[in-house]
Design an enzyme around this catalytic site. Structure first.
Site, PDB file in Angstrom:
ATOM      1  N   LYS A  15       0.870  -1.175   0.000  1.00 13.74           N
ATOM      2  CA  LYS A  15       0.000   0.000   0.000  1.00 13.74           C
ATOM      3  C   LYS A  15       0.909   1.228   0.000  1.00 13.74           C
ATOM      4  O   LYS A  15       1.370   1.680   1.047  1.00 13.74           O
ATOM      5  CB  LYS A  15      -0.910  -0.057   1.235  1.00 13.74           C
ATOM      6  CG  LYS A  15      -2.144   0.809   1.134  1.00 13.74           C
ATOM      7  CD  LYS A  15      -3.161   0.432   2.194  1.00 13.74           C
ATOM      8  CE  LYS A  15      -4.215   1.484   2.404  1.00 13.74           C
ATOM      9  NZ  LYS A  15      -5.085   1.744   1.258  1.00 13.74           N
TER      10      LYS A  15
HETATM   11  N1  PPE Z   1      -7.996  -1.699  -2.745  1.00 15.49           N
HETATM   12  C1  PPE Z   1      -7.430  -0.469  -2.700  1.00 15.49           C
HETATM   13  C2  PPE Z   1      -6.771   0.069  -3.906  1.00 15.49           C
HETATM   14  C3  PPE Z   1      -7.474   0.273  -1.510  1.00 15.49           C
HETATM   15  O1  PPE Z   1      -6.907   1.469  -1.451  1.00 15.49           O
HETATM   16  C4  PPE Z   1      -8.138  -0.269  -0.378  1.00 15.49           C
HETATM   17  C5  PPE Z   1      -8.230   0.502   0.906  1.00 15.49           C
HETATM   18  C6  PPE Z   1      -8.703  -1.570  -0.475  1.00 15.49           C
HETATM   19  C7  PPE Z   1      -8.601  -2.245  -1.679  1.00 15.49           C
HETATM   20  C8  PPE Z   1      -9.365  -2.251   0.691  1.00 15.49           C
HETATM   21  O2  PPE Z   1      -8.432  -2.606   1.677  1.00 15.49           O
HETATM   22  P1  PPE Z   1      -8.815  -2.723   3.226  1.00 15.49           P
HETATM   23  O3  PPE Z   1      -9.008  -1.350   3.735  1.00 15.49           O
HETATM   24  O4  PPE Z   1      -7.675  -3.417   3.826  1.00 15.49           O
HETATM   25  O5  PPE Z   1     -10.073  -3.517   3.315  1.00 15.49           O
HETATM   26  N2  PPE Z   1      -8.325   1.914   0.731  1.00 15.49           N
HETATM   27  C9  PPE Z   1      -8.027   2.794   1.834  1.00 15.49           C
HETATM   28  C10 PPE Z   1      -7.822   4.221   1.377  1.00 15.49           C
HETATM   29  C11 PPE Z   1      -9.006   5.069   1.124  1.00 15.49           C
HETATM   30  C12 PPE Z   1      -8.625   6.541   0.921  1.00 15.49           C
HETATM   31  O6  PPE Z   1      -9.327   7.253   0.188  1.00 15.49           O
HETATM   32  O7  PPE Z   1      -7.644   7.011   1.514  1.00 15.49           O
HETATM   33  C13 PPE Z   1      -9.031   2.636   2.955  1.00 15.49           C
HETATM   34  O8  PPE Z   1     -10.138   2.164   2.755  1.00 15.49           O
HETATM   35  O9  PPE Z   1      -8.661   2.971   4.084  1.00 15.49           O
END
Ligand code: PPE
Length: 324
Positions: free
Chosen positions: A167
């Site tokens: 990330k």
């Molecule tokens: N894909 C991506 C590209 C992504 O950024 C997130 C989280 C997820 C999947 C889901 O991952 P998880 O949170 O572990 O279930 N995106 C983060 C950033 C949002 C933002 O605008 O900043 C979040 O949900 O915290």
């Protein structure tokens, strides 16, 4: 008005931000303009939610897993973390306690500070953890009624050009372009296809569909972020005896789904009611989505004993006698 218009509200600030081991006032949490990560996009981060609990305190959802992923992202990026996992774990709790918040979104971020410039420079790594109150990421209405999604003209980057498992801030150029394209075209969110043309994920969410009672989601091996919410949903669904298959599917398969939803820490579980102007199912939240969303919201708020292992209380639980 489109749900997207609501998102331009001001951040609901907290008072203190944790910076390199110290709590500093929100307005003083600043970095130099020559911060290496600002120029080259290499900063690793997490998004974590803390939810209010029945005892009046708060608990952080799947904190261990988020800290682990933060360290894995750093490892992939050859970044040496200046704190241990346990220290970061404790610091996240400390930020919530210091701000007297039992609910909020936590954002740890590790970045290369200023010093040298150039792609090959390796400046000291700094770590910050901020929190703020973040409501429904894709709108309250989106959470209940579902959102309208567009398949993006941008392709999700290949795992051998950008390590998608990490990330990293730099990855979000892809997401920001896709999201803005979708918003400007009047949709709420974008779904990106992978390099082979299969559904990958949304700009900040993983994607699920339901067909004939089976839940399908793209496999992690396809170069998506391994979402912690995604993993929690797989577990909740299987506990309900709903079959889950991690399998690639095309955009036309998505068009014909009975139900679709996306999930992430910020977006939680948001139903999808339309993709590329095709109605999904009945054009509203489907029954399986509703069931999973409801269990998820109960679990994060400490109302599902089966999933309390996912919660890290930010302070000792207040006993019934103490509350009386
Ligand atoms: N894909 C991506 C590209 C992504 O950024 C997130 C989280 C997820 C999947 C889901 O991952 P998880 O949170 O572990 O279930 N995106 C983060 C950033 C949002 C933002 O605008 O900043 C979040 O949900 O915290």
């Amino acid at each position: 008005m489109a749900a997207s218009a609501k998102k331009v509200e001001k951040l609901k600030e907290s008072t203190l931000i944790w910076m390199d081991g110290k709590l500093v006032p929100w307005a003083d949490a600043k970095v130099h303009v020559l911060t290496h990560s600002l120029h080259y996009g290499v900063a690793v981060f997490e998004g974590i939610r803390c939810y209010p609990q029945p005892n009046g305190g708060g608990a952080i959802f799947r904190l261990r897993e988020h800290v682990r992923r933060l360290f894995e992202s750093a490892h992939i990026c050859l970044m040496e973390m200046p704190f241990t996992k346990d220290e970061v774990f404790e610091a996240c709790k400390q930020v919530m306690i210091a701000n007297k918040m039992n609910e909020g979104y936590l954002r740890p971020i590790a970045y290369y500070s200023d010093g040298l410039m150039g792609v090959g420079a390796v400046n000291p790594v700094r770590l910050t953890i901020a929190t703020w109150f973040w409501g429904a990421y894709l709108g309250e209405e989106g959470l209940k009624k579902g959102i309208r999604v567009k398949i993006s003209s941008y392709t999700r980057m290949h795992m051998n050009s950008d390590p998608t498992r990490a990330k990293v801030t730099g990855h979000y150029l892809n997401g920001v372009l896709a999201k803005r394209e979708a918003l400007m075209a009047g949709y709420d969110e974008a779904i990106l296809l992978d390099q082979q043309g299969y559904v990958a994920e949304a700009t900040g969410e993983n994607v699920f569909i339901v067909r004939d009672g089976v839940l399908y989601t793209p496999p992690v091996a396809g170069g998506i972020l391994e979402g912690i919410t995604r993993e929690s949903i797989i577990r909740i669904a299987r506990d309900k005896n709903v079959q889950v298959e991690e399998r690639r599917f095309s955009r036309d398969y998505l068009y014909c789904a009975d139900e679709a939803f996306m999930c992430g820490t910020a977006a939680e579980i948001t139903p999808v009611r339309e993709v590329d102007d095709r109605r999904i199912g009945a054009g509203e939240m489907g029954p399986i989505t509703r069931e999973i969303q409801s269990t998820f919201f109960r679990a994060v708020r400490g109302l599902e004993p089966r999933y309390t292992e996912w919660l890290t209380p930010i302070e000792a639980p207040i006993s019934a006698e103490a509350r009386a």
